[in-house]
Design a protein around this motif. Structure first.
Motif, PDB file in Angstrom:
ATOM      1  N   UNK A  56      23.335  28.853  37.369  1.00 39.69           N
ATOM      2  CA  UNK A  56      23.199  29.697  38.568  1.00 39.69           C
ATOM      3  C   UNK A  56      23.238  31.174  38.198  1.00 39.69           C
ATOM      4  N   UNK A  57      22.244  31.903  38.604  1.00 38.27           N
ATOM      5  CA  UNK A  57      22.237  33.343  38.336  1.00 38.27           C
ATOM      6  C   UNK A  57      23.303  34.043  39.188  1.00 38.27           C
ATOM      7  N   UNK A  58      24.048  34.957  38.551  1.00 38.54           N
ATOM      8  CA  UNK A  58      25.164  35.609  39.253  1.00 38.54           C
ATOM      9  C   UNK A  58      24.728  36.942  39.871  1.00 38.54           C
ATOM     10  N   UNK A  59      25.342  37.262  40.997  1.00 40.75           N
ATOM     11  CA  UNK A  59      25.070  38.546  41.654  1.00 40.75           C
ATOM     12  C   UNK A  59      25.771  39.674  40.908  1.00 40.75           C
ATOM     13  N   UNK A  60      25.067  40.769  40.745  1.00 40.77           N
ATOM     14  CA  UNK A  60      25.699  41.981  40.203  1.00 40.77           C
ATOM     15  C   UNK A  60      26.426  42.684  41.350  1.00 40.77           C
ATOM     16  N   UNK A  61      27.440  43.529  41.033  1.00 40.62           N
ATOM     17  CA  UNK A  61      28.128  44.263  42.116  1.00 40.62           C
ATOM     18  C   UNK A  61      27.145  45.016  43.007  1.00 40.62           C
ATOM     19  N   UNK A  62      26.068  45.538  42.405  1.00 40.21           N
ATOM     20  CA  UNK A  62      25.086  46.312  43.170  1.00 40.21           C
ATOM     21  C   UNK A  62      24.352  45.457  44.190  1.00 40.21           C
ATOM     22  N   UNK A  63      24.264  44.148  43.909  1.00 35.54           N
ATOM     23  CA  UNK A  63      23.607  43.245  44.869  1.00 35.54           C
ATOM     24  C   UNK A  63      24.607  42.715  45.889  1.00 35.54           C
ATOM     25  N   UNK A  64      25.861  42.654  45.460  1.00 37.66           N
ATOM     26  CA  UNK A  64      26.902  42.003  46.256  1.00 37.66           C
ATOM     27  C   UNK A  64      27.472  42.940  47.326  1.00 37.66           C
ATOM     28  N   UNK A  65      27.642  44.220  46.947  1.00 37.66           N
ATOM     29  CA  UNK A  65      28.334  45.170  47.831  1.00 37.66           C
ATOM     30  C   UNK A  65      27.397  45.802  48.851  1.00 37.66           C
ATOM     31  N   UNK A  66      27.994  46.250  49.972  1.00 38.46           N
ATOM     32  CA  UNK A  66      27.235  47.003  50.968  1.00 38.46           C
ATOM     33  C   UNK A  66      26.826  48.352  50.386  1.00 38.46           C
ATOM     34  N   UNK A  67      25.626  48.846  50.754  1.00 32.91           N
ATOM     35  CA  UNK A  67      25.181  50.148  50.235  1.00 32.91           C
ATOM     36  C   UNK A  67      26.197  51.256  50.513  1.00 32.91           C
ATOM     37  N   UNK A  68      26.863  51.202  51.673  1.00 31.60           N
ATOM     38  CA  UNK A  68      27.826  52.263  52.013  1.00 31.60           C
ATOM     39  C   UNK A  68      28.957  52.320  50.990  1.00 31.60           C
ATOM     40  N   UNK A  69      29.345  51.167  50.467  1.00 27.74           N
ATOM     41  CA  UNK A  69      30.432  51.132  49.474  1.00 27.74           C
ATOM     42  C   UNK A  69      29.913  51.630  48.122  1.00 27.74           C
ATOM     43  N   UNK A  70      28.711  51.219  47.758  1.00 26.62           N
ATOM     44  CA  UNK A  70      28.131  51.671  46.485  1.00 26.62           C
ATOM     45  C   UNK A  70      27.980  53.189  46.462  1.00 26.62           C
ATOM     46  N   UNK A  71      27.684  53.761  47.643  1.00 27.39           N
ATOM     47  CA  UNK A  71      27.454  55.204  47.715  1.00 27.39           C
ATOM     48  C   UNK A  71      28.739  56.022  47.665  1.00 27.39           C
ATOM     49  N   UNK A  72      29.880  55.405  47.959  1.00 30.42           N
ATOM     50  CA  UNK A  72      31.096  56.220  48.079  1.00 30.42           C
ATOM     51  C   UNK A  72      31.788  56.365  46.725  1.00 30.42           C
ATOM     52  N   UNK A  73      32.557  57.451  46.604  1.00 24.92           N
ATOM     53  CA  UNK A  73      33.324  57.613  45.374  1.00 24.92           C
ATOM     54  C   UNK A  73      34.765  57.188  45.651  1.00 24.92           C
ATOM     55  N   UNK A  74      35.442  56.720  44.620  1.00 18.89           N
ATOM     56  CA  UNK A  74      36.818  56.257  44.772  1.00 18.89           C
ATOM     57  C   UNK A  74      37.720  57.431  45.129  1.00 18.89           C
ATOM     58  N   UNK A  75      38.778  57.174  45.889  1.00 15.80           N
ATOM     59  CA  UNK A  75      39.748  58.216  46.229  1.00 15.80           C
ATOM     60  C   UNK A  75      40.514  58.560  44.966  1.00 15.80           C
ATOM     61  N   UNK A  76      40.332  59.800  44.510  1.00 21.41           N
ATOM     62  CA  UNK A  76      40.828  60.190  43.195  1.00 21.41           C
ATOM     63  C   UNK A  76      42.162  60.919  43.315  1.00 21.41           C
ATOM     64  N   UNK A  77      43.180  60.437  42.634  1.00 18.63           N
ATOM     65  CA  UNK A  77      44.473  61.119  42.588  1.00 18.63           C
ATOM     66  C   UNK A  77      44.697  61.608  41.162  1.00 18.63           C
ATOM     67  N   UNK A  78      44.716  62.933  40.956  1.00 18.92           N
ATOM     68  CA  UNK A  78      44.868  63.441  39.580  1.00 18.92           C
ATOM     69  C   UNK A  78      46.274  63.189  39.056  1.00 18.92           C
ATOM     70  N   UNK A  79      46.417  62.762  37.803  1.00 19.71           N
ATOM     71  CA  UNK A  79      47.749  62.585  37.239  1.00 19.71           C
ATOM     72  C   UNK A  79      48.413  63.955  37.047  1.00 19.71           C
ATOM     73  N   UNK A  80      49.639  64.150  37.573  1.00 24.24           N
ATOM     74  CA  UNK A  80      50.241  65.486  37.563  1.00 24.24           C
ATOM     75  C   UNK A  80      50.732  65.925  36.183  1.00 24.24           C
ATOM     76  N   UNK A  81      50.961  64.983  35.281  1.00 25.92           N
ATOM     77  CA  UNK A  81      51.547  65.362  33.992  1.00 25.92           C
ATOM     78  C   UNK A  81      52.886  66.033  34.216  1.00 25.92           C
TER      79      UNK A  81
END
Ligand SMILES: *Cc1c(COP(=O)(O)O)cnc(C)c1O
Length: 356
Positions: A1-26
């Motif tokens: 069975x051919x497997x779905x890639x994340x790009x095929x599996x996820x909604x376009x809105x999710x693929x377009x968004x960037x992750x919520x980034x929290x900078x490490x404070x050091x």
């Protein structure tokens, strides 16, 4: 069975968004995330710290938490002086409540003025809803009321979010403008009072007379960000329905105990908030006196200001061991803007010194 890639599996809105980034404070002084600088439990009087620790040691973490968080709910109702016919539900931080509102809406449009708290847009898109941002007035970040009312009329949003005071701009919107938006809205209006402890007004008193108003608060900015506790208050018939979507044990046992304890000793938190408001004023004056900075009045525990080169200033502060938030790039109205959280007197001094 051919497997779905994340790009095929996820909604376009999710693929377009960037992750919520929290900078490490050091090792930097952390003035980027509106945390209270006074440590809990570190800054508590010794006797209180011992009492809290002894209480923690008695908890039974082998058991599930109280699903209704009954004792904590009573303490929160007492704190906010909620009327008996006002409903209350709790979240794992207000972020979780925002997400839950999106899930509850299911489809349709979510609206907020922009720039504002980025989670409104992010979680709307995560949950498959449409998000409409209405620009704030660019000079003072006030609500563009005619534009908001026109957008409400046009889009008929299921949910409107108004941060009161607003993050990341620090100003509090005009109360009458907010009430007009509530009256004109067919759906729910969430007034997010994450910074209530530092503000001169609240819409708590408008709850009984406005059925489509939900009021959100959090313990995060007043000193307990690590606990993750937010709340939503509003008409019982709305809260009863929304509460069906809450995960049953979303407020863990350690949080329930610690929040009850903190509310019982809330004088400590109130005194810290008073100190921070005084420090905010001192920082505001210091920034206002600079010819190379424009600072906006704030009713929150942070100040937003504009410099000639935000990227450079941000990096220079970091090199000096002070982490603040770079707003530049997040929204056109925030060009060359930075946001500094009000810290202890010593931290604020370090910030001003590093600023040069
Ligand atoms: C920080 C912030 C929150 C997040 O609160 P949590 O309870 O920590 O999830 C919510 N709303 C606004 C406007 C904020 O600035």
């Amino acid at each position: 069975m051919e497997k779905l890639a994340p790009e095929q599996w996820l909604r376009p809105a999710v693929l377009d968004m960037s992750a919520y980034h929290v900078p490490p404070p050091g090792d930097a002084i952390k003035l980027d995330a509106m945390e209270n600088p006074f440590a809990w439990p570190g800054a508590l009087p010794e006797s209180l710290r011992a009492e809290w620790a002894a209480g923690l040691a008695e908890l039974e973490l082998n058991r599930y938490p109280d699903a209704a968080a009954s004792e904590l709910s009573v303490a929160l109702r007492d704190w906010l002086q909620l009327a008996d016919n006002t409903g209350l539900m709790l979240g794992n931080g207000s972020d979780e409540l925002i997400q839950l509102l999106m899930i509850a809406a299911g489809n349709g449009c979510v609206m907020a003025p922009e720039p504002t708290f980025v989670m409104y847009r992010h979680l709307a898109l995560c949950c498959g809803l449409e998000f409409v941002g209405v620009p704030l007035n660019a000079d003072d970040f006030s609500l563009d009321l005619p534009a908001m009312l026109a957008a409400v009329e046009r889009e008929q949003p299921k949910l409107i979010f108004l941060a009161y005071p607003n993050n990341p701009t620090g100003n509090r919107f005009d109360r009458d403008a907010v009430l007009q938006i509530i009256q004109a809205s067919p759906g729910l209006v969430v007034v997010d009072e994450a910074y209530a402890a530092f503000a001169a007004d609240s819409l708590l008193d408008a709850l009984p007379s406005h059925d489509n108003l939900l009021l959100m608060r959090t313990l995060s900015k007043i000193g307990l960000a690590g606990l993750r506790l937010g709340l939503l208050a509003g008409a019982t018939r709305w809260i009863e329905q929304l509460d069906k979507l809450r995960l049953p044990y979303n407020i863990n046992t350690l949080t329930q105990f610690s929040a009850i304890f903190a509310l019982r000793h809330r004088q400590v938190l109130d005194e810290q908030a008073t100190l921070l408001r005084e420090e905010r004023q001192r920082l505001f004056v210091a920034l206002s006196e600079r010819s190379d900075a424009q600072v906006w009045p704030s009713e929150a525990n942070f100040l937003t200001f504009r410099v000639p080169d935000a990227v450079q200033t941000h990096q220079r502060l970091l090199d000096e061991g002070v982490l603040i938030k770079r707003l530049h790039g997040a929204h056109p109205a925030l060009e060359q803007c930075l946001r500094v959280t009000v810290g202890t007197a010593e931290e604020n001094q370090r910030f001003l010194h590093a600023l040069g």
